[in-house]
Scaffold this active site. Structure first.
Site, PDB file in Angstrom:
ATOM      1  N   ARG A 243       0.798  -1.342  -0.021  1.00 23.79           N
ATOM      2  CA  ARG A 243       0.023  -0.123  -0.040  1.00 23.79           C
ATOM      3  C   ARG A 243       0.684   1.266  -0.036  1.00 23.79           C
ATOM      4  O   ARG A 243       1.821   1.335   0.691  1.00 23.79           O
ATOM      5  CB  ARG A 243      -0.862   0.213   1.154  1.00 23.79           C
ATOM      6  CG  ARG A 243      -2.069  -0.832   1.240  1.00 23.79           C
ATOM      7  CD  ARG A 243      -3.202  -0.533   0.099  1.00 23.79           C
ATOM      8  NE  ARG A 243      -4.378  -1.364   0.222  1.00 23.79           N
ATOM      9  CZ  ARG A 243      -4.464  -2.497  -0.557  1.00 23.79           C
ATOM     10  NH1 ARG A 243      -3.394  -2.934  -1.515  1.00 23.79           N
ATOM     11  NH2 ARG A 243      -5.446  -3.204  -0.533  1.00 23.79           N
ATOM     12  N   GLU A 272      -3.955   7.196  -5.506  1.00 22.25           N
ATOM     13  CA  GLU A 272      -4.333   6.753  -6.940  1.00 22.25           C
ATOM     14  C   GLU A 272      -5.297   6.935  -7.523  1.00 22.25           C
ATOM     15  O   GLU A 272      -6.584   7.269  -6.764  1.00 22.25           O
ATOM     16  CB  GLU A 272      -4.355   5.111  -6.456  1.00 22.25           C
ATOM     17  CG  GLU A 272      -3.076   4.741  -5.960  1.00 22.25           C
ATOM     18  CD  GLU A 272      -3.112   3.096  -5.523  1.00 22.25           C
ATOM     19  OE1 GLU A 272      -4.082   2.586  -5.938  1.00 22.25           O
ATOM     20  OE2 GLU A 272      -2.088   2.708  -5.072  1.00 22.25           O
ATOM     21  N   HIS A 291      -0.955  -0.011  -9.781  1.00 17.67           N
ATOM     22  CA  HIS A 291      -1.592  -0.985  -8.789  1.00 17.67           C
ATOM     23  C   HIS A 291      -2.180  -2.310  -9.586  1.00 17.67           C
ATOM     24  O   HIS A 291      -3.670  -2.511  -9.527  1.00 17.67           O
ATOM     25  CB  HIS A 291      -2.898  -0.336  -8.217  1.00 17.67           C
ATOM     26  CG  HIS A 291      -3.251  -1.013  -6.691  1.00 17.67           C
ATOM     27  ND1 HIS A 291      -3.487  -0.273  -5.719  1.00 17.67           N
ATOM     28  CD2 HIS A 291      -3.012  -2.185  -6.590  1.00 17.67           C
ATOM     29  CE1 HIS A 291      -3.967  -1.148  -4.605  1.00 17.67           C
ATOM     30  NE2 HIS A 291      -3.442  -2.554  -5.099  1.00 17.67           N
TER      31      HIS A 291
END
Ligand code: DGY
Length: 339
Positions: A243, A272, A291
Site C-alpha cells: 500500500r 491513486e 496498482h
C-alpha cells in the site's frame, strides 16, 4: 413476485462470476457507473442492504456502515487489504468483513520480482530507448548498466503470505534473504529458506532491495520515511506492491532526488491514480505501475468468485472463506449456530 430474500449493493462492476452467483439468491443493486462509486451514491446505495460488495476504492467508514442500517450483515471486499474498511466499527456492529485472502499471493509475488528486475536492470528505460527510436549505436559496452540481483540481499518487510512467496522466488535468484516482522521471527520460513530475522534498522541498513509486504494500518502508516532512507545504502532499491501510504512519498521523492537510494519500483501510491503533478513521473530511477499486483485474469476471476461465496455464506449462516474479523463470526456462530 420477488422471492429473493437478500438485498446486496455492489459498488462497481467486477469480473464474473461474482454478480451472476450473487444474483441467483439476492437482489443486486449495482452501481454500474465505471468510475468510482461517488460518496453520495454509496451512502444512498447501501441503505437497508443486507450486504455490500465493494472494492479497495470504496471507503467503507462508520458513516457508510451507519447509512446501511441494522440490516447490514456482511461487507465483502474484492481485495485482500481491508484498510479502506472501518474494521473496528464493523466489528462493533457485528458485521462480518470478508476478503479475498491468499488468492492473490502468487500473482503479487510475481509482480514484485518483475519490479526488482525492472528497476535493477533498467527494463523500461531499455524498452523506451528502442521504441522511441533512440537506440542509435547498437550494442554498447556502457549502455544501461544495471545492478546484479544474484548474490544481493533482499530485505522483506512483512513475511506473511506474499512476503514468503517473494522470499521463495528470491531464493531461486540466489539472493540472501533478511526480513522484519511486527510479530517477530517466523521460524518455519527461517528454516525453509535460510531467511534471517533482523531489526527494522538492520533491514534498512543491509538490504539491496527493500520490499514491502506488510498491511497498511496505524502502525505501518509512513513507516518508511526519511529515517529509513538515511540508513539505506545509496545503491539500494525500494520496492512496494503493498500500500502506498506505508511509505512517506514526500520523503521518498527527496531520497530519490538526492540519490540517497538508487531507485524505486512502485505499484502503489499514496494517491491513486498518481496525480499528474507528482515529481515521480519525471524521474529516471523509478518504475511505476498502476496498482496491478493481482491483475491476472485468473487471479481476478478467483477473487470475484471468493468475494461472492464469502458474501453468500455469511448471509446463509455459513462460514466465509476468508474473514478479517473472525470474532464476529464466533459470536454469530454462538447466536445462530453458523455451520
Ligand atoms: C488487494 O486486494 O488488496 C490488492 O491490493 C488489489 O488487488
Amino acid at each position: 413476485m420477488n422471492l429473493k430474500k437478500w438485498n446486496v449493493y455492489v459498488t462497481r462492476q467486477i469480473l464474473d462470476p461474482a454478480i451472476p452467483l450473487i444474483s441467483k439468491e439476492c437482489n443486486v443493486f449495482l452501481n454500474d457507473n465505471e468510475s468510482q462509486s461517488a460518496r453520495n451514491d454509496l451512502l444512498k446505495g447501501v441503505r437497508n442492504k443486507d450486504a455490500i460488495l465493494c472494492t479497495l476504492k470504496d471507503t467503507i467508514d462508520a458513516r457508510v456502515i451507519e447509512a446501511a442500517g441494522p440490516s447490514l450483515k456482511v461487507i465483502s471486499t474484492y481485495s485482500t487489504g481491508v484498510d479502506h474498511v472501518d474494521l473496528e466499527e464493523a466489528t462493533k456492529k457485528g458485521i462480518c468483513v470478508t476478503t479475498t485472502g491468499g488468492v492473490l499471493t502468487e500473482a503479487t509475488a510475481d509482480l514484485t520480482l518483475a519490479l526488482i528486475l525492472a528497476t535493477s536492470r533498467q527494463i523500461t528505460r531499455g524498452h523506451n530507448l528502442v521504441t522511441r527510436k533512440r537506440w542509435k549505436k547498437g550494442w554498447d559496452p556502457h549502455l544501461l548498466l544495471g545492478s546484479d540481483i544474484y548474490g544481493k540481499v533482499i530485505g522483506i518487510l512483512g513475511l506473511g503470505r506474499i512476503g514468503s512467496a517473494v522470499a521463495r522466488r528470491a531464493k531461486g535468484f540466489d539472493m540472501d534473504i533478511i526480513y522484519h516482522n511486527r510479530s517477530g521471527r517466523n521460524i518455519q520460513i527461517d528454516e525453509q529458506l535460510g531467511a534471517k530475522y533482523v531489526t527494522m534498522d538492520e533491514l534498512a541498513e543491509h538490504s539491496d532491495f527493500l520490499s514491502i509486504h506488510c498491511s497498511l494500518n496505524d502502525e505501518s502508516f509512513h513507516l518508511i520515511d526519511k529515517s529509513i532512507f538515511r540508513q539505506m545504502k545509496n545503491t539500494a532499491f525500494l520496492i512496494n506492491t503493498a500500500r502506498g501510504s506505508i511509505i512517506n512519498e514526500k520523503h521518498l521523492i527527496q531520497a530519490l532526488m538526492k540519490h540517497s537510494i538508487a531507485g524505486a519500483g512502485l505499484d502503489v501510491f499514496e494517491r491513486e491514480p498518481l496525480p499528474s503533478t507528482s515529481p515521480l513521473l519525471k524521474m529516471k530511477n523509478v518504475v511505476l505501475l498502476p496498482h496491478i499486483g493481482s491483475a491476472t485474469f485468473l487471479t481476478r476471476t478467483k477473487m470475484a468468485e471468493i468475494s461472492a461465496i464469502n458474501l453468500l455464506n455469511v448471509l446463509n449462516g455459513k462460514r466465509p472463506i476468508y474473514i478479517a474479523n473472525p470474532q464476529v463470526l464466533i459470536s454469530r456462530l454462538n447466536k445462530s449456530k453458523v455451520k
